[in-house]
Motif scaffolding. Structure first.
Motif, short mmCIF file in Angstrom:
data_model
loop_
_atom_site.label_atom_id
_atom_site.label_comp_id
_atom_site.label_asym_id
_atom_site.label_seq_id
_atom_site.Cartn_x
_atom_site.Cartn_y
_atom_site.Cartn_z
N GLN A 213 60.98 48.83 20.52
CA GLN A 213 60.44 49.98 21.24
C GLN A 213 60.54 49.75 22.74
OE1 GLN A 213 56.56 50.98 19.88
NE2 GLN A 213 57.10 50.88 17.72
N ARG A 214 60.66 50.85 23.49
CA ARG A 214 60.73 50.77 24.95
C ARG A 214 59.36 50.41 25.51
NH1 ARG A 214 61.12 55.11 27.39
NH2 ARG A 214 60.74 56.58 25.70
N HIS A 215 59.34 49.58 26.52
CA HIS A 215 58.06 49.27 27.15
C HIS A 215 58.21 49.07 28.64
CE1 HIS A 215 59.73 45.46 25.55
NE2 HIS A 215 59.22 44.90 26.64
N GLU A 216 59.05 49.89 29.28
CA GLU A 216 59.12 49.86 30.74
C GLU A 216 57.76 50.24 31.32
OE1 GLU A 216 61.17 51.55 28.80
OE2 GLU A 216 63.24 50.95 29.19
N GLY A 217 57.31 49.50 32.28
CA GLY A 217 56.05 49.82 32.93
C GLY A 217 54.83 49.21 32.28
N ILE A 218 55.01 48.51 31.18
CA ILE A 218 53.87 47.94 30.47
C ILE A 218 53.15 46.87 31.30
CG2 ILE A 218 55.19 46.13 29.28
CD1 ILE A 218 53.44 46.65 26.81
N ASP A 219 53.85 46.26 32.24
CA ASP A 219 53.29 45.16 33.02
C ASP A 219 52.66 45.60 34.33
OD1 ASP A 219 54.16 43.40 31.07
OD2 ASP A 219 56.04 42.93 32.09
N GLU A 220 52.57 46.91 34.59
CA GLU A 220 52.07 47.38 35.87
C GLU A 220 51.00 48.46 35.71
OE1 GLU A 220 55.47 48.79 37.97
OE2 GLU A 220 56.20 46.78 38.45
N ILE A 221 49.99 48.38 36.55
CA ILE A 221 48.98 49.44 36.66
C ILE A 221 49.14 50.06 38.04
CG2 ILE A 221 46.56 50.04 36.48
CD1 ILE A 221 47.70 48.79 33.94
N ASP A 222 49.54 51.30 38.08
CA ASP A 222 49.82 52.00 39.34
C ASP A 222 48.57 52.78 39.76
OD1 ASP A 222 50.73 53.48 41.45
OD2 ASP A 222 52.45 54.35 40.41
N TYR A 223 47.97 52.39 40.87
CA TYR A 223 46.80 53.08 41.38
C TYR A 223 47.11 53.99 42.56
CZ TYR A 223 43.62 50.39 38.42
OH TYR A 223 42.95 49.84 37.35
N GLY A 224 48.37 54.34 42.72
CA GLY A 224 48.74 55.24 43.80
C GLY A 224 49.21 54.50 45.03
N ARG A 225 48.71 54.91 46.20
CA ARG A 225 49.15 54.30 47.46
C ARG A 225 47.97 53.89 48.32
NH1 ARG A 225 54.54 54.68 48.38
NH2 ARG A 225 55.70 55.92 46.86
N ASP A 226 48.21 52.88 49.13
CA ASP A 226 47.15 52.45 50.05
C ASP A 226 47.15 53.34 51.28
OD1 ASP A 226 49.20 51.58 51.72
OD2 ASP A 226 48.93 49.46 51.24
N ARG A 227 46.30 53.05 52.26
CA ARG A 227 46.16 53.93 53.40
C ARG A 227 47.37 53.86 54.34
NH1 ARG A 227 40.92 51.00 56.17
NH2 ARG A 227 41.74 48.88 56.28
N SER A 228 48.27 52.90 54.10
CA SER A 228 49.52 52.83 54.87
C SER A 228 50.68 53.47 54.13
CB SER A 228 49.87 51.36 55.18
OG SER A 228 48.86 50.76 55.97
N GLY A 229 50.40 53.99 52.93
CA GLY A 229 51.43 54.66 52.16
C GLY A 229 52.21 53.75 51.22
N HIS A 230 51.80 52.49 51.14
CA HIS A 230 52.49 51.56 50.26
C HIS A 230 51.94 51.65 48.84
CE1 HIS A 230 52.94 49.37 54.27
NE2 HIS A 230 54.14 49.81 53.95
N PRO A 231 52.78 51.50 47.82
CA PRO A 231 52.29 51.55 46.43
C PRO A 231 51.27 50.45 46.17
CG PRO A 231 54.69 51.66 46.52
CD PRO A 231 54.24 51.29 47.90
#
Length: 265
Positions: A11-29
């Motif tokens: 099964q595909r599991h791209e992204g399974i190792d990351e939790i994306d909380y958006g961007r910081d106040r400088s615009g960085h992921p």
């Protein structure tokens, strides 16, 4: 060796190792590793639920697809975890005695995996065995204190220390949440290389929760306004990276629907 022939291997599991909380106040992921032990500290009402909700929302497709097993300890009687679709929870514990049983099972499974894969790999990955995600709400309740729960709490703390030590090599990760950053309240704090701090009382608490390095690099969770729940400082102790962001709110209806809306992976 049955571990290499499980049905979720292809099964595909791209992204399974990351939790994306958006961007910081400088615009960085703002990307938190889903493979590493993580400690979340914050006062009541500071938004710890936004952190745990974001983590579960990101992992829900992989939980539903069998790539991640969620073990949930909620020592507030299940009040937080009870909002989550129960189909996503592999094992649960809402009291100290239940927690000891769950931790025994978790630790035993870690030992089994290490026996199976010793000499084959240094890290069990989700294409070999499902990742074991242990989420603990009110982790300070595990700390041994005077009273009738002292013996049970001491056993739970010992088991959790064993689990944290085995961790990544057995395909396990612990996310612990607490209100109190003091080491006497949660002595296993040094085992967590990733730290998230929401609103705290003062600089001393920030140094305990995040590290001296994080504060010296600008982290100031004691300055977060009370009306900004979810606002958070993230520190990776291995890299020294420090970021400030606001975790998106995950409402109860979304949590209840996760099991049915999670896409297949």
């Amino acid at each position: 060796m049955t571990g290499f022939h499980l049905p979720w291997r292809r099964q595909r599991h791209e992204g399974i190792d990351e939790i994306d909380y958006g961007r910081d106040r400088s615009g960085h992921p703002v990307v938190v590793s889903a493979k590493r032990h993580t400690l979340v500290t914050g006062l009541t009402g500071s938004g710890k639920g936004s952190i745990s909700g974001g983590w579960l929302k990101a992992q829900a497709p992989y939980i539903a697809g069998g790539l991640v097993r969620l073990y949930y300890v909620d020592l507030k009687g299940g009040m937080e975890a009870g909002m989550l679709n129960p189909s996503l929870i592999y094992r649960q514990a809402w009291s100290l005695p239940e927690t000891v049983d769950l931790l025994h099972e978790f630790n035993t499974e870690e030992m089994r995996r290490q026996d199976v894969y010793r000499g084959i790999t240094r890290e069990v990955t989700p294409d070999m065995e499902p990742r074991m995600l242990l989420m603990i709400d009110e982790a300070a309740e595990l700390t041994p204190v005077a009273g009738e729960n002292k013996k049970i709490a001491a056993e739970a703390t010992g088991l959790l220390e064993s689990i944290l030590r085995r961790g990544r090599s057995s395909g396990a990760v612990v996310v612990a949440m607490t209100q109190d950053p003091r080491v006497q309240s949660f002595p296993l704090r040094p085992r967590f290389p990733q730290r998230l701090a929401l609103r705290l009382n003062d600089e001393a608490e920030a140094r305990m929760a995040l590290s001296d390095v994080a504060v010296e690099r600008g982290a100031a969770p004691w300055l977060i306004p009370a009306d900004r729940p979810g606002s958070c400082w993230f520190c990776d102790l291995d890299t020294g990276n420090v970021q400030y962001f606001r975790a998106p709110y995950v409402d109860d209806n979304t949590l209840r629907a996760l099991g049915s809306t999670a896409a297949g992976v």
